[in-house]
Design an enzyme around this catalytic site. Structure first.
Site, PDB file in Angstrom:
ATOM      1  CG  ASN A 276      -1.145 -27.376 -34.569  1.00  0.00           C
ATOM      2  OD1 ASN A 276      -2.199 -27.858 -34.154  1.00  0.00           O
ATOM      3  ND2 ASN A 276       0.043 -28.081 -34.333  1.00  0.00           N
TER       4      ASN A 276
ATOM      5  NE  ARG B 130      -1.323 -31.583 -36.275  1.00  0.00           N
ATOM      6  CZ  ARG B 130      -1.174 -32.155 -35.173  1.00  0.00           C
ATOM      7  NH1 ARG B 130      -0.945 -31.418 -33.946  1.00  0.00           N
ATOM      8  NH2 ARG B 130      -1.037 -33.508 -34.775  1.00  0.00           N
TER       9      ARG B 130
ATOM     10  CG  HIS C  20       2.544 -38.555 -35.220  1.00  0.00           C
ATOM     11  ND1 HIS C  20       2.799 -39.546 -34.469  1.00  0.00           N
ATOM     12  CD2 HIS C  20       2.325 -37.614 -34.604  1.00  0.00           C
ATOM     13  CE1 HIS C  20       2.832 -39.128 -33.048  1.00  0.00           C
ATOM     14  NE2 HIS C  20       2.563 -38.096 -33.299  1.00  0.00           N
TER      15      HIS C  20
ATOM     16  NE  ARG D 177      -0.766 -39.882 -26.156  1.00  0.00           N
ATOM     17  CZ  ARG D 177      -0.606 -39.388 -27.314  1.00  0.00           C
ATOM     18  NH1 ARG D 177      -0.805 -39.791 -28.496  1.00  0.00           N
ATOM     19  NH2 ARG D 177      -0.014 -37.904 -27.421  1.00  0.00           N
TER      20      ARG D 177
ATOM     21  CD  GLU E 147       3.852 -32.808 -37.581  1.00  0.00           C
ATOM     22  OE1 GLU E 147       4.613 -32.274 -36.877  1.00  0.00           O
ATOM     23  OE2 GLU E 147       3.034 -33.552 -37.377  1.00  0.00           O
TER      24      GLU E 147
END
Ligand code: ADP
Length: 407
Positions: free
Chosen positions: A7, A90, A179, A240, A385
């Site tokens: 990743n 990823r 996601h 965010r 993941e």
């Protein structure tokens, strides 16, 4: 079969080496501060942690460092690089091109580059990681798994924005969602835990971490999700803003004379829990402590808004699916914060949902936290993941082998 999962972020490269015989993680780690001062590798194997300080100029040097430690006599887990049978990567944005994991060839690389415009912060480091890995491990298959892929099943009514249609045609402005690998894993695992076919379930997955999103997973497929064209939309996150009236953007730009870059930075890096708490922290542990222990008003408001927004999305997605059988919490906050889970669920009792406070008093492990008579089940499922990437890589690699044998 051994699979290396990578990743690659802008200044970091995370890795896990899987032995697919029993899906064991042989080791994992991260190269941090790539291209910066103080770069280092943190390598974890069998409960031991090794830190190696080393100048790491780019992703290729980072990966070289990883491969050296994987094959190190003392700290390593394999004798030679030849033991790595495939690499899974990823990738954040697959645009509309990818609805599942793929073998990475030159055509795929070109498509990834074409998608840079959609994810200018994320896709370039992902591509650098893939290029470095292909150079250092040229003889094994490389597979890409996309954060957006699981949400490619969204229908037009869920993915189009109500702006002139020409902007979708011209720029591909639409909801992509992110996601996806996590929402896929967690929803399918939820069905397994409840011992029901995922194809018969309506599940709402809440991935609540630093970045957060909710997904409506109907009969195993994503039908809606809260992140949109970018990972800025939807929930209140660490820094965010999530949803807001788009007129605020132009109003602020005008009033404060802000450039595109400046307003973008305010919404992505200075907002969310951090902005609401007056800059106290973007870390929800700090926000919870300040709100609940120190009775800090700004932190309390930040916490309330954070949980309220999640509850509103869950309610909306119960409507989108005309029902809900299970709600599952995952990621840093979802897996660890009993307070957040209880607070979110307190808005949802009208669904016939009841959380058992004792069962909810857990961290970081799989559990059903609703009462036995709760109409809607509530679960905690730690996300994984990397395992999804490893499984997809194995499947695709085996398909290639089978095709080679047939031809
Ligand atoms: P990322 O999106 O970077 O992968 P994570 O999923 O690791 O993020 O989530 C990080 C968030 O999880 C941080 O805000 C952290 O404070 C929060 N978190 C971790 N443990 C707890 C806890 N016990 N209570 C509340 N929040 C927690």
């Amino acid at each position: 079969m051994k699979i290396l999962v990578i990743n690659a972020g802008s200044s970091s490269l995370k890795y896990q080496l899987f032995d697919m015989k029993n899906e064991n993680v042989l080791c994992s780690g991260i190269v941090e501060r790539i291209g910066l001062n103080g770069s280092r590798l943190v390598h974890k194997v069998q409960g031991k942690k090794y830190t190696i300080e080393s100048a790491v100029k780019d992703h290729k040097i980072a990966l070289k460092l990883v491969l050296d430690i994987l094959t190190d006599k003392e700290k390593g887990v394999i004798k030679s690089m030849n033991e790595i049978n495939a690499v899974g990567h990823r990738v954040v944005h697959g645009g509309e091109t990818f609805s599942g994991s793929v073998l990475i060839d030159e055509k795929v690389m070109k498509a990834l580059e074409d998608n840079i415009e959609l994810a200018p912060l994320h896709n370039p480091p992902n591509i650098m990681g893939i290029r470095a890995a292909k150079e250092l491990l040229p003889d094994v298959p490389h597979v890409g798994t996309f954060d957006t892929a699981f949400h490619q099943t969204l229908s037009k009514k869920a993915y189009l924005y109500a702006i002139p249609l020409r902007y979708y045609t011209k720029y591909k402005i639409r909801r992509y969602g992110f996601h996806g690998t996590s929402h896929f894993y967690v929803s399918h695992r939820t069905a397994e835990i409840l011992n029901k076919p995922v194809e018969e379930m309506k599940i709402i997955t809440c991935h609540i971490g630093n970045g957060s999103s909710v997904a409506a997973v109907k009969y195993g497929k994503s039908v809606d999700t809260s992140m949109g064209f970018t990972p800025l939309e939807g929930l209140v996150m660490g820094t965010r803003s999530g949803d807001l009236d788009p007129a605020i953007v132009t109003f602020l730009q005008e009033k404060e004379n802000l450039s595109y870059k400046e307003i973008n930075s305010i919404l992505n890096k200075e907002s969310g829990a951090f902005g609401l708490s007056n800059g106290l922290s973007s870390d929800m542990r700090d926000i919870e402590n300040a709100a609940l222990e120190d009775h800090n008003d700004a932190a309390k408001i930040a916490l309330d808004i954070y949980d309220y927004r999640i509850a509103k999305y869950v309610g909306a997605y119960a409507a989108a699916m005309n029902g809900v059988d299970a709600i599952t919490f995952t990621a840093g906050v979802g897996e660890n914060s009993a307070y957040a889970r209880a607070d979110v669920c307190s808005y949802l009792e009208f669904l016939g949902l009841k959380v058992d406070p004792n069962k909810n008093n857990i961290r970081g492990k799989e559990a059903i936290i609703s009462t036995d008579d709760s109409k809607v089940k509530v679960l905690v499922v730690p996300t994984n993941e990397e395992l999804v990437i490893a499984r997809d890589t194995q499947k695709i690699t085996q398909n290639i082998k089978n095709e080679e044998e047939v031809s």
